[in-house]
Design an enzyme around this catalytic site. Structure first.
Site, PDB file in Angstrom:
ATOM      1  N   MET A  13       2.761  -7.199 -14.250  1.00 57.10           N
ATOM      2  CA  MET A  13       2.210  -5.912 -13.827  1.00 57.10           C
ATOM      3  C   MET A  13       3.012  -4.845 -14.544  1.00 57.10           C
ATOM      4  O   MET A  13       3.855  -4.155 -13.948  1.00 57.10           O
ATOM      5  CB  MET A  13       2.290  -5.788 -12.297  1.00 57.10           C
TER       6      MET A  13
ATOM      7  N   SER B  81       4.442 -17.318  -4.462  1.00 57.76           N
ATOM      8  CA  SER B  81       5.020 -16.178  -5.181  1.00 57.76           C
ATOM      9  C   SER B  81       6.448 -15.931  -4.714  1.00 57.76           C
ATOM     10  O   SER B  81       6.688 -15.629  -3.546  1.00 57.76           O
ATOM     11  CB  SER B  81       4.192 -14.920  -4.928  1.00 57.76           C
TER      12      SER B  81
ATOM     13  N   HIS C  57       2.985 -13.306 -13.746  1.00 57.86           N
ATOM     14  CA  HIS C  57       2.005 -12.238 -13.535  1.00 57.86           C
ATOM     15  C   HIS C  57       2.650 -10.917 -13.922  1.00 57.86           C
ATOM     16  O   HIS C  57       3.483 -10.388 -13.184  1.00 57.86           O
ATOM     17  CB  HIS C  57       1.582 -12.251 -12.048  1.00 57.86           C
TER      18      HIS C  57
ATOM     19  N   GLY D 299       2.499 -15.460  -1.279  1.00 57.03           N
ATOM     20  CA  GLY D 299       3.894 -15.060  -1.172  1.00 57.03           C
ATOM     21  C   GLY D 299       4.383 -15.162   0.259  1.00 57.03           C
ATOM     22  O   GLY D 299       5.067 -16.124   0.649  1.00 57.03           O
ATOM     23  N   THR D 300       3.991 -14.189   1.071  1.00 59.65           N
ATOM     24  CA  THR D 300       4.438 -14.128   2.454  1.00 59.65           C
ATOM     25  C   THR D 300       4.074 -15.394   3.227  1.00 59.65           C
ATOM     26  O   THR D 300       4.870 -15.887   4.034  1.00 59.65           O
ATOM     27  CB  THR D 300       3.783 -12.903   3.145  1.00 59.65           C
TER      28      THR D 300
ATOM     29  N   GLY E 162       1.064  -4.504  -6.747  1.00 60.47           N
ATOM     30  CA  GLY E 162       2.286  -3.714  -6.618  1.00 60.47           C
ATOM     31  C   GLY E 162       3.254  -4.165  -5.540  1.00 60.47           C
ATOM     32  O   GLY E 162       4.457  -4.044  -5.723  1.00 60.47           O
ATOM     33  N   PHE E 163       2.729  -4.675  -4.446  1.00 64.29           N
ATOM     34  CA  PHE E 163       3.610  -5.065  -3.353  1.00 64.29           C
ATOM     35  C   PHE E 163       3.089  -6.312  -2.659  1.00 64.29           C
ATOM     36  O   PHE E 163       1.869  -6.503  -2.542  1.00 64.29           O
ATOM     37  CB  PHE E 163       3.727  -3.937  -2.308  1.00 64.29           C
ATOM     38  N   GLY E 164       4.005  -7.137  -2.184  1.00 66.46           N
ATOM     39  CA  GLY E 164       3.634  -8.277  -1.360  1.00 66.46           C
ATOM     40  C   GLY E 164       3.386  -7.825   0.067  1.00 66.46           C
ATOM     41  O   GLY E 164       3.646  -6.673   0.425  1.00 66.46           O
ATOM     42  N   GLY E 165       2.863  -8.729   0.862  1.00 59.56           N
ATOM     43  CA  GLY E 165       2.722  -8.461   2.289  1.00 59.56           C
ATOM     44  C   GLY E 165       1.583  -7.536   2.669  1.00 59.56           C
ATOM     45  O   GLY E 165       1.519  -7.046   3.795  1.00 59.56           O
TER      46      GLY E 165
ATOM     47  N   HIS F 277       4.629 -18.724  -8.914  1.00 63.42           N
ATOM     48  CA  HIS F 277       4.106 -17.423  -9.347  1.00 63.42           C
ATOM     49  C   HIS F 277       5.252 -16.420  -9.410  1.00 63.42           C
ATOM     50  O   HIS F 277       5.978 -16.221  -8.435  1.00 63.42           O
ATOM     51  CB  HIS F 277       3.046 -16.969  -8.339  1.00 63.42           C
TER      52      HIS F 277
ATOM     53  N   ASP G  38       6.154 -12.563 -10.179  1.00 63.34           N
ATOM     54  CA  ASP G  38       5.604 -11.211 -10.311  1.00 63.34           C
ATOM     55  C   ASP G  38       6.584 -10.301 -11.036  1.00 63.34           C
ATOM     56  O   ASP G  38       7.646  -9.966 -10.509  1.00 63.34           O
ATOM     57  CB  ASP G  38       5.315 -10.636  -8.916  1.00 63.34           C
TER      58      ASP G  38
ATOM     59  N   ASP H 134      -5.008 -13.392  -5.719  1.00 60.28           N
ATOM     60  CA  ASP H 134      -3.617 -12.995  -5.475  1.00 60.28           C
ATOM     61  C   ASP H 134      -3.598 -11.799  -4.536  1.00 60.28           C
ATOM     62  O   ASP H 134      -4.129 -10.741  -4.876  1.00 60.28           O
ATOM     63  CB  ASP H 134      -2.966 -12.648  -6.823  1.00 60.28           C
ATOM     64  N   GLY H 135      -2.978 -11.997  -3.366  1.00 62.09           N
ATOM     65  CA  GLY H 135      -2.801 -10.895  -2.430  1.00 62.09           C
ATOM     66  C   GLY H 135      -3.356 -11.210  -1.057  1.00 62.09           C
ATOM     67  O   GLY H 135      -4.569 -11.392  -0.900  1.00 62.09           O
ATOM     68  N   GLY H 136      -2.463 -11.344  -0.089  1.00 65.42           N
ATOM     69  CA  GLY H 136      -2.902 -11.578   1.285  1.00 65.42           C
ATOM     70  C   GLY H 136      -3.499 -12.948   1.528  1.00 65.42           C
ATOM     71  O   GLY H 136      -4.200 -13.162   2.523  1.00 65.42           O
TER      72      GLY H 136
ATOM     73  N   MET I  87       7.198  -6.650 -12.383  1.00 63.23           N
ATOM     74  CA  MET I  87       6.715  -5.262 -12.207  1.00 63.23           C
ATOM     75  C   MET I  87       7.709  -4.309 -12.866  1.00 63.23           C
ATOM     76  O   MET I  87       8.921  -4.510 -12.787  1.00 63.23           O
ATOM     77  CB  MET I  87       6.599  -4.929 -10.722  1.00 63.23           C
TER      78      MET I  87
ATOM     79  N   MET J 297      -7.270  -9.698  -8.262  1.00 59.46           N
ATOM     80  CA  MET J 297      -6.406  -9.198  -7.197  1.00 59.46           C
ATOM     81  C   MET J 297      -7.223  -9.010  -5.923  1.00 59.46           C
ATOM     82  O   MET J 297      -8.295  -8.391  -5.957  1.00 59.46           O
ATOM     83  CB  MET J 297      -5.781  -7.841  -7.586  1.00 59.46           C
TER      84      MET J 297
HETATM   85  C1  DX5 Z   1       1.515  -8.259  -5.619  1.00 57.95           C
HETATM   86  C2  DX5 Z   1       1.737  -9.578  -6.281  1.00 57.95           C
HETATM   87  C3  DX5 Z   1       1.493 -10.769  -5.436  1.00 57.95           C
HETATM   88  C4  DX5 Z   1       2.319 -10.852  -4.187  1.00 57.95           C
HETATM   89  C5  DX5 Z   1       1.458 -11.500  -3.150  1.00 57.95           C
HETATM   90  O1  DX5 Z   1       1.127  -7.293  -6.524  1.00 57.95           O
HETATM   91  O2  DX5 Z   1       0.941  -9.718  -7.436  1.00 57.95           O
HETATM   92  O3  DX5 Z   1       1.655 -11.971  -6.199  1.00 57.95           O
HETATM   93  O4  DX5 Z   1       3.500 -11.593  -4.334  1.00 57.95           O
HETATM   94  O5  DX5 Z   1       2.127 -11.455  -1.959  1.00 57.95           O
HETATM   95  P1  DX5 Z   1       1.411 -11.829  -0.582  1.00 57.95           P
HETATM   96  O6  DX5 Z   1       0.971 -13.241  -0.708  1.00 57.95           O
HETATM   97  O7  DX5 Z   1       2.474 -11.601   0.413  1.00 57.95           O
HETATM   98  O8  DX5 Z   1       0.241 -10.880  -0.454  1.00 57.95           O
HETATM   99 ZN    ZN Z   2       1.074 -11.705  -8.402  1.00 55.30          ZN
END
Ligand code: DX5
Ligand code: ZN
Length: 223
Positions: A70, A11, A68, A199-200, A144-147, A35, A37, A177-179, A39, A139
């Protein structure tokens, strides 16, 4: 060409937004999808990138885009991403009243169609719609947020979706998707996911390509 047994989709939300083309190039040859994102500060509080950025970046890399959305009102905006050359366009179940109709529109516009299920949404009512879709994104955090920290409880939805997909012999990618990182990808794969957004774990690493290779090895429990 056979479909790859698993998909790793870094991501770019976790990349340097001033160097998105470099971020794409850093994972070429390793990433299956990129990917993206999107938003809108309405469906989720965060605001990221939109169609002009996707159009420009599309010209900078051959990696298929996994967009993706959102956003609210995906009926209005989603087809534009398909027309811009996205490989897969995923919108949220919570943002539309007629997911099957929008999936049909997206396929007609030239992309795959994806349905996303946020943290607090039950997947059960949507399982019967899966023949309209190419991708189901569960999800594993609140969108909404990465990390954010991976939520293992969301894997019950992945298991339910995997059972439904296999029982119906459906051709649907099951994406999480997420963590997703070295310490969580195996659990997600065991639950039945076969596409992994990270992502991270990718762009926070010193060597994003090596991070993908590691995730792929750890997530290869189903093949
Ligand atoms: C958050 C995004 C994710 C995000 C994941 O709402 O949809 O795609 O980039 O980031 P990580 O992998 O850091 O959780
Ligand atoms: Zn995403």
């Amino acid at each position: 060409m056979d479909a790859p047994s698993m998909i790793i989709a870094p991501s770019i939300l976790a990349a340097d937004f001033a160097r998105l083309a470099d971020a794409a190039r850093a994972v070429e040859g390793e990433a299956d999808w990129l990917h993206v994102d999107v938003m809108d500060n309405h469906f989720v509080p965060n605001l990221t990138i939109g169609l002009p950025v996707v159009r420009s970046l599309r010209a900078a890399t051959p990696i298929p885009f996994d967009v993706h959305l959102m956003i609210e009102d995906p009926e209005r905006w989603a087809p534009g991403y398909a027309e811009a050359g996205a490989y897969n366009v995923t919108f949220h179940a919570e943002a539309t009243d007629d997911p099957a109709a929008l999936a049909k529109t997206l396929r007609a516009a030239g992309s795959k169609a994806g349905l996303a299920i946020d943290r607090d949404t039950d997947v059960t009512p949507y399982l019967e719609l899966l023949p309209h879709f190419d991708t189901l994104l569960i999800m594993t955090i609140k969108a909404g947020f990465g990390g954010q920290k991976f939520l293992p409880g969301t894997l019950d939805k992945v298991r339910a979706a995997r059972r439904h997909i296999d029982a119906g012999h459906l051709e649907v990618r099951l994406e999480v998707d997420g963590g997703i990182a070295a310490d969580t990808i195996e659990a997600a794969a065991e639950a039945g996911a076969d596409a992994f957004v990270a992502g991270t774990a990718v762009y926070g690493a010193d060597d994003p390509a090596e991070a993908i290779r590691r995730l792929r090895a750890l997530g290869s429990v189903r093949s």
